[in-house]
Design an enzyme around this catalytic site. Structure first.
Site, PDB file in Angstrom:
ATOM      1  N   LYS A  76      13.139  -2.858 -60.169  1.00 54.98           N
ATOM      2  CA  LYS A  76      14.094  -3.631 -60.791  1.00 54.98           C
ATOM      3  C   LYS A  76      15.109  -2.884 -61.531  1.00 54.98           C
ATOM      4  O   LYS A  76      17.118  -3.093 -61.687  1.00 54.98           O
ATOM      5  CB  LYS A  76      14.024  -5.341 -60.912  1.00 54.98           C
ATOM      6  CG  LYS A  76      13.507  -5.927 -59.723  1.00 54.98           C
ATOM      7  CD  LYS A  76      12.697  -7.603 -59.890  1.00 54.98           C
ATOM      8  CE  LYS A  76      12.504  -7.999 -58.612  1.00 54.98           C
ATOM      9  NZ  LYS A  76      12.698  -9.853 -58.992  1.00 54.98           N
ATOM     10  N   ASP A 113      17.653 -13.345 -58.952  1.00 57.53           N
ATOM     11  CA  ASP A 113      16.285 -13.702 -59.241  1.00 57.53           C
ATOM     12  C   ASP A 113      17.230 -14.910 -59.877  1.00 57.53           C
ATOM     13  O   ASP A 113      16.573 -16.027 -61.114  1.00 57.53           O
ATOM     14  CB  ASP A 113      15.427 -13.230 -59.636  1.00 57.53           C
ATOM     15  CG  ASP A 113      14.870 -11.917 -58.920  1.00 57.53           C
ATOM     16  OD1 ASP A 113      14.362 -12.878 -58.045  1.00 57.53           O
ATOM     17  OD2 ASP A 113      14.622 -10.896 -59.309  1.00 57.53           O
TER      18      ASP A 113
END
Length: 298
Positions: A76, A113
């Site tokens: 990420k 997220d």
């Protein structure tokens, strides 16, 4: 969804490690079924694809005509540097978990997220559980960065960031201070002691996930007045959550975060607006099937 890929089909994938039990394929299949579209969701697990890394897989997806990718641990924080564009939100967080791929191959990174965790927390605990209070975050990597920003969105008074990697913890605190003020966060080297005066904690490390055994914090630190959240959903209830539940604490697993981030990611990929309640049901059904298959294989 068998058959050959034809014009109008939606090709999406997930790049990460240890992802064979991901429920993202089932969620994507449900979104496509609800919209009467054909879609394919391909797992690109670097644990099984020897010699192929993030850049290789991103390039392959562009060449193959994917409309987008989800990105998970451990990529990420690395993926933004490989993209043509990164959204302002993802730049602020310093991590990307969703990549759209245009028809011309242009890649754009987003972070879903943050909103995924925030909405899940609101559903499970409510904002009053954290607004104006102190919380402990264990894990300052890609997932932890998004969770940290979400906790600040929710009104945490002081966020204590703990990570075995001091550089990661310091970097996240600096990013939070720039966005919300230096008084909202600090590095914490003793999360066990810090939890005593906190409202709750979040585990944003992979510790406790299938394949990553252990506990991110000593369970004795958890008390009945705490809330405890885990971003992991494989298994649905980690050893941390079991220990917290046994202490009488309120707990939240990673299922809600997964569903809510998926809603935003699939909207970016397809332009479709998934029904949240339907997707919650699809997740629950897929999780039961996954766990039954796992038990049968043991």
């Amino acid at each position: 969804m068998p058959g050959c890929l034809v014009a109008g089909d939606l090709l999406v994938g997930l790049i990460g490690a240890n992802i064979q039990k991901s429920l993202s394929p089932a969620l994507f299949a449900d979104v496509c079924a609800a919209a009467d579209r054909r879609g394919y969701y391909h797992l690109m697990d670097v644990d099984l694809l020897a010699g192929r890394g993030l850049q290789d897989l991103l390039g392959a997806a562009r060449t193959a005509g994917f409309v987008g990718l989800n990105v998970t641990y451990p990529f990420k924080e690395a993926v933004p540097a490989l993209l043509d564009q990164v959204s302002a939100d993802a730049r602020q967080i310093g991590a990307v978990n969703t990549v759209t791929i245009g028809r011309d191959g242009t890649t754009t990174g987003y972070n879903t997220d943050r909103i995924g965790f925030r909405r899940s927390f609101e559903e499970k605990f409510g904002r009053d559980a954290i607004a104006g209070r102190t919380a402990v975050l264990v894990g300052a990597g890609g997932a932890g960065r998004a969770v940290a920003f979400a906790l600040c969105d929710l009104g945490v008074a002081t966020l204590l960031v703990s990570d075995k990697n001091a550089t990661q913890a310091t970097g996240l605190v600096a990013a939070l201070a720039a966005a919300f003020g230096a008084d909202r966060c600090r590095v914490e080297t003793d999360p066990v002691s810090a939890l005593a005066a906190a409202a709750g904690m979040v585990n944003a490390t992979p510790v406790g996930m299938t394949g990553f055994p252990g506990l991110p914090i000593v369970p004795d630190a958890i008390q009945a007045h705490h809330w405890v959240a885990d971003v992991i959903y494989t298994p649905l209830e980690t050893e941390l959550l079991k220990a917290a539940r046994a202490k009488g604490a309120r707990v939240m697993g990673g299922a809600g975060m997964c569903v809510h981030q998926a809603v935003e990611a699939f909207r970016l990929f397809t332009g479709l607006a998934p029904n949240v309640e339907r997707l919650h049901a699809a997740f629950a059904k897929a999780a039961i099937l996954r766990d039954r298959l796992s038990e049968a294989a043991e």
